[in-house]
Design an enzyme around this catalytic site. Structure first.
Site, PDB file in Angstrom:
ATOM      1  N   ARG A   1      54.598  29.323  37.819  1.00 42.41           N
ATOM      2  CA  ARG A   1      55.569  28.649  38.691  1.00 42.41           C
ATOM      3  C   ARG A   1      56.211  27.456  38.000  1.00 42.41           C
ATOM      4  NH1 ARG A   1      50.987  27.773  43.178  1.00 42.41           N
ATOM      5  NH2 ARG A   1      50.281  29.657  42.115  1.00 42.41           N
TER       6      ARG A   1
ATOM      7  N   LYS B   1      40.302  30.173  32.276  1.00 41.48           N
ATOM      8  CA  LYS B   1      39.879  31.379  33.008  1.00 41.48           C
ATOM      9  C   LYS B   1      38.514  31.839  32.508  1.00 41.48           C
ATOM     10  CE  LYS B   1      44.457  33.442  33.860  1.00 41.48           C
ATOM     11  NZ  LYS B   1      44.383  33.407  35.326  1.00 41.48           N
TER      12      LYS B   1
HETATM   13  N1  BES Z   1      48.833  35.045  35.454  1.00 36.91           N
HETATM   14  C1  BES Z   1      48.048  34.641  36.555  1.00 36.91           C
HETATM   15  C2  BES Z   1      48.102  35.621  37.729  1.00 36.91           C
HETATM   16  C3  BES Z   1      47.556  36.995  37.499  1.00 36.91           C
HETATM   17  C4  BES Z   1      46.304  37.325  37.968  1.00 36.91           C
HETATM   18  C5  BES Z   1      48.300  37.976  36.893  1.00 36.91           C
HETATM   19  C6  BES Z   1      45.803  38.596  37.802  1.00 36.91           C
HETATM   20  C7  BES Z   1      47.815  39.261  36.719  1.00 36.91           C
HETATM   21  C8  BES Z   1      46.565  39.574  37.179  1.00 36.91           C
HETATM   22  C9  BES Z   1      48.511  33.273  37.050  1.00 36.91           C
HETATM   23  O1  BES Z   1      49.044  32.442  36.085  1.00 36.91           O
HETATM   24  C10 BES Z   1      47.325  32.583  37.621  1.00 36.91           C
HETATM   25  O2  BES Z   1      46.445  32.310  36.875  1.00 36.91           O
HETATM   26  N2  BES Z   1      47.338  32.325  38.932  1.00 36.91           N
HETATM   27  C11 BES Z   1      46.275  31.681  39.567  1.00 36.91           C
HETATM   28  C12 BES Z   1      46.841  30.637  40.516  1.00 36.91           C
HETATM   29  C13 BES Z   1      45.829  29.715  41.088  1.00 36.91           C
HETATM   30  C14 BES Z   1      45.266  28.813  40.002  1.00 36.91           C
HETATM   31  C15 BES Z   1      46.483  28.894  42.161  1.00 36.91           C
HETATM   32  C16 BES Z   1      45.475  32.720  40.341  1.00 36.91           C
HETATM   33  O3  BES Z   1      46.081  33.638  40.886  1.00 36.91           O
HETATM   34  O4  BES Z   1      44.253  32.645  40.338  1.00 36.91           O
HETATM   35 MN    MN Z   2      47.547  31.299  35.112  1.00 35.42          MN
END
Ligand code: BES
Ligand code: MN
Ligand code: ZN
Length: 499
Positions: free
Chosen positions: A348, A274
């Protein structure tokens, strides 16, 4: 903060709280106070142009004939339309107002406000719960606190007709607040303190309340074939855990209700790293697991007449030489294989094994999972509603109704086989991100559905509501514990004490 119920004030308070309806109609207890002040209260409200609307509040000091330093007048809005959730926010509002003063002990005279479907005995307890929730803070790591930020309000005394009845009605709500505070605490703790083993230990502590808690380590999960969950944790020096919590408050042979939580104690994204900005917020990526723990604590605390199981998959998602790579293919406990195309779509993967394990071992009546699963749900719904996905209309309606009642609102989004096709993989059974653009929260839900084995199931995507960047009606800036009150109400209204 201490909560007391009595028929007469036992000790001098420095504030008294009363309620006034819309158009300056006095509640009975406000009227009594007005008489005591020989009309000074009426006069003060009039000159301040106080309307009695739901969000009005007026703090009066040194009112004629009244021996407390302050009189806090809270607006109640339309007399006919007061409902249960307004009692909670009223309690929160009182604390919000009094916190600005030096008041240490307030006397609450609000019992007679007649909320719909709420008995006299229950009224004060519901207000008290709102006060407790709004008052909670996480100050553990602040070694110096400015004088004006120090908590001063330490006692609320509710003046009621039947103190024993009010106290008894409050008791289960007090237990609910204990559960909510556990949730908030573990979400607030930093990621160097809460990591898989320490979160599992926190779950283990629930055994003191009669919850049966088992902790599975990596070796045990490997034996069960949980390749998806283990793949997420393999880059971390912390060992992944699965915590299984059982509360048996119902009949021995009743199928349990199952609650499953995503417990990513820190989500860096892994090799699909990230960006740096706000990455610290990913300490709250165990918010779903924290809600399940808090719920189990509340159920055990109030000795709920129900069988419930909580299962939380706990991992840390880190990039390292041992981390999972984009392109890896893992085999789940269900036997289905997953192509991991983005290591940041890790929630997931954790839930795939946790859901399968839960339905396989417990054969529950239904499963509800909670997860801070997608950024896309924040784009769609912001911080107001959580996303709801379900393969069962009755379950979805019950959850929505409980959410409405508790003001932890859910908005249902669709599932459809065409979205499901978007996660078919060329080389494995399923891939962890979709090929299409858009609908990111829905394709994530479709992914989960492949691991629920067709039983009644709902998924709550709580990514937008777990953490708040501003003070809310019932919580300060920070961890909200969204979901605990909702699920406690869902259980109470539809599954407990059913003939
Ligand atoms: N933990 C994150 C989602 C999240 C985003 C939680 C903002 C709280 C605040 C999750 O694991 C994630 O990173 N999701 C990705 C999925 C994508 C790579 C398909 C996302 O939402 O960007
Ligand atoms: Mn994630
Ligand atoms: Zn995550």
């Amino acid at each position: 903060m201490e909560i007391l119920f009595s028929t007469n004030p036992t000790r001098k308070a420095n504030a008294v709280v009363i309620g006034v309806y819309k158009d300056r109609i006095f509640s009975k207890q406000a009227d009594e106070l007005d008489q005591k002040s020989q009309g000074a209260l009426s006069k003060a409200l009039k000159s301040a142009e106080f309307k009695g609307l739901k969000d009005n509040a007026l703090l009066l000091s040194a009112l004629y004939g009244i021996d407390t330093d302050y009189v806090l007048v809270v607006g109640l809005g339309d007399k006919e339309s007061i409902d249960e959730k307004q009692l909670y926010t009223l309690g929160g509002r009182i604390v919000g107002q009094l916190r600005k003063t030096s008041v240490t002990h307030a006397e609450i005279r609000l019992e007679d406000i007649e909320a719909r479907h709420v008995s006299l005995a229950e009224t004060s307890g519901k207000i008290a719960l709102g006060s407790l929730l709004r008052d909670w803070r996480f100050d553990k790591y602040r070694t110096t606190i400015k004088e004006e930020d120090k908590p001063k309000l330490t006692q609320l005394s509710f003046i009621v007709k039947d103190a024993a009845a009010a106290k008894a009605a409050f008791e289960p709500l007090k237990k609910l607040s204990d559960g909510i505070f556990l949730t908030r605490e573990v979400v607030s703790e930093p990621p160097n303190v809460i990591y898989p083993e320490t979160l599992a230990e926190k779950a283990k502590e629930l055994s003191k309340l009669g919850v049966k808690v088992e902790i599975l380590n990596e070796k045990q999960m490997k034996a069960l074939g949980m390749g998806a969950l283990l793949g997420v944790g393999q880059g971390s020096i912390r060992e992944s855990q699965l915590a299984v919590m059982q509360w048996q408050g119902g009949n021995k042979n009743d199928q349990p209700l199952a609650f499953i939580g995503k417990g990513v104690t820190f989500d860096t994204g892994g090799i699909s790293l990230k960006p740096a900005a706000n990455m610290d917020e990913m300490k709250a990526d165990m918010g779903g697991a924290a809600v399940v723990m808090g719920l189990m604590k509340a159920l055990a605390g109030r000795k709920a007449a129900i069988n419930a199981v909580g299962v939380i998959g706990i991992v840390e998602n880190m990039p390292s030489g041992s981390a999972q790579r984009p392109g890896d293919i893992v085999t789940t406990m269900s036997g289905q294989t997953i192509e991991v195309l983005n290591t940041d779509a890790e929630g997931r993967l954790v839930l795939a094994d946790a859901l399968w394990y839960t339905q396989d071992r417990f054969k529950p009546q239904l499963m509800v999972n909670l997860a801070t699963l997608t950024g896309a749900i924040v784009v769609a719904l912001g911080h107001e509603y959580a996303g709801l996905f379900s393969n069962n209309d009755e379950l979805a309606e019950r959850l929505s109704a409980a959410g409405e009642k508790m003001e932890e609102k859910l908005w249902r989004l669709p599932l459809h086989e065409n979205y499901n096709k978007d996660i078919d993989s060329d080389v494995a059974d399923v891939k962890n991100i979709s090929s299409g653009r858009g609908a990111g929260s829905i394709t994530a839900a479709q992914f989960l559905e492949r691991f629920v084995n067709k039983m009644p199931w709902a998924h709550l995507d709580i990514a937008g509501v777990t953490w708040s960047s501003k003070d809310l009606a019932l919580s300060r800036k920070g961890a909200t514990a969204f979901g605990v009150r909702l699920l406690n109400c869902f259980i109470q209204d539809y599954y407990e004490n059913q003939a």
